[in-house]
Design an enzyme around this catalytic site. Sequence first.
Site, short mmCIF file in Angstrom:
data_model
loop_
_atom_site.label_atom_id
_atom_site.label_comp_id
_atom_site.label_asym_id
_atom_site.label_seq_id
_atom_site.Cartn_x
_atom_site.Cartn_y
_atom_site.Cartn_z
N ASP A 27 4.91 18.95 -26.30
CA ASP A 27 5.63 17.67 -26.23
C ASP A 27 6.53 17.58 -24.99
O ASP A 27 7.09 16.54 -24.72
CB ASP A 27 6.41 17.38 -27.52
CG ASP A 27 7.62 18.27 -27.74
OD1 ASP A 27 8.02 19.03 -26.83
OD2 ASP A 27 8.18 18.21 -28.85
N SER A 59 9.68 15.01 -26.50
CA SER A 59 10.29 15.76 -27.60
C SER A 59 10.83 14.78 -28.63
O SER A 59 11.34 13.72 -28.26
CB SER A 59 11.47 16.59 -27.08
OG SER A 59 10.99 17.70 -26.38
N ASN A 134 7.01 25.27 -27.14
CA ASN A 134 8.02 24.25 -26.92
C ASN A 134 9.25 24.83 -26.23
O ASN A 134 9.58 26.00 -26.42
CB ASN A 134 8.43 23.65 -28.27
CG ASN A 134 9.35 22.47 -28.11
OD1 ASN A 134 9.00 21.51 -27.45
ND2 ASN A 134 10.53 22.55 -28.69
N SER A 167 7.24 27.61 -30.68
CA SER A 167 8.46 27.08 -30.06
C SER A 167 9.31 28.24 -29.57
O SER A 167 9.46 29.25 -30.25
CB SER A 167 9.25 26.25 -31.08
OG SER A 167 8.46 25.15 -31.51
#
Length: 324
Positions: A27, A59, A134, A167
């Site tokens: 993202d 995000s 992420n 992430s």
Amino acid sequence: MQFLTTAALVLLASTTTLAKNILLTNDDGWAATNIRATYYKLKDAGHNVFLVAPVSQRSGYGGKFDIPTSPTLQTNGEFSYPAAGAPSWGHEVDDDHIWYFNGTPASSAVFGLNYVIPRYGDNVTVDIVVSGSNEGLNEGESLFTISGTIGATYNSVFRGYPGVAFSGSNSNNSFFKDNLDLNDPKEPSTIYANKVVEFVNQLFKSQGDNPRALPLGVGLNVNFPPVGYQDESCEDPKWVFTRLSGDFATGADLAYNETSNSFEWVSSELPALKVCNNGDCSLPSENYIVDKTKCQSSVSVFSVDFDANLGLTSQTKDLLAPLF
Ligand SMILES: *[C@@H]1O[C@H](CO)[C@@H](O)[C@H](O)[C@H]1NC(C)=O
Ligand SMILES: *[C@@H]1O[C@H](CO)[C@@H](O)[C@H](O)[C@H]1NC(C)=O
Ligand SMILES: *[C@@H]1O[C@H](CO)[C@@H](O)[C@H](O)[C@H]1NC(C)=O
């Protein structure tokens, strides 16, 4: 000679069985350091990787499904890469496996699956969708619904693909041309990329001849602790099974400031984020493992069957029974 031939064949066989088709998304945008590091490390491991991600920082878009509304970009992509006026989708001049799309994480992943791979990737069957890593942690159910990294993952799981969201604790939104260093053993994006390779290679190894790497409807959520330059004592974090809900789980909250007559985004511990209705209640929460211990990565198994379990469904049906 006979020995060399056999060794060469064994090597060939082992690399062939592990060479898989991977759709990689995120993202933070296609130009983020973390996703580029992951791309090159998965490719170095022998996989056929398609990086397909939003052109801008997306995000917090969850599973939102935006599609381009014009053939060209009306605003600059993240880091002006590319700038306004460029086509709304396209690939790196020197690599037709690295694509951007003027959409959200979920729609970018589907653009990869429905357009890029059928037309430019020999229509191969995708073995796994990897999202990340992420730039910033995505812990617990509250972030599960907010995170674009996870939004792209569950939208891929909906379509039958095994999906894993990764992430990292390195939340600097960085441009790969500034920060990518695949040979720096302390660079967090490089460490995370190597851990992603270790993780998906294990899934493929366990998959063996089975058609799927994970059961239908199942995905994984992984969070990495600070590593390398962010915590020099941690260069190879340990994997720990966790659950999405549990102790220390927090969610998005709103605080009103009288003085400034404005609202602030705060994180609060919310009661229902701690409840265990499904899964293994003996597992620690992601928040506990990543926030309260050192050098451990959380690995949670989720299902996109969001229906409540049988007991809860029965209790609720009893409450409404007179209406039926
Ligand atoms: C790609 O493969 C799918 C499933 O095998 C098939 O339905 C589709 O028609 C193919 N698309 C192209 C462009 O060949
Ligand atoms: C954060 O990202 C910016 C943009 O790419 C970069 O210039 C800067 O060096 C990064 N900072 C760190 C500490 O990595
Ligand atoms: C509320 O706003 C004022 C004025 O902007 C600021 O000085 C103060 O730190 C804020 N209070 C809190 C609790 O954030």
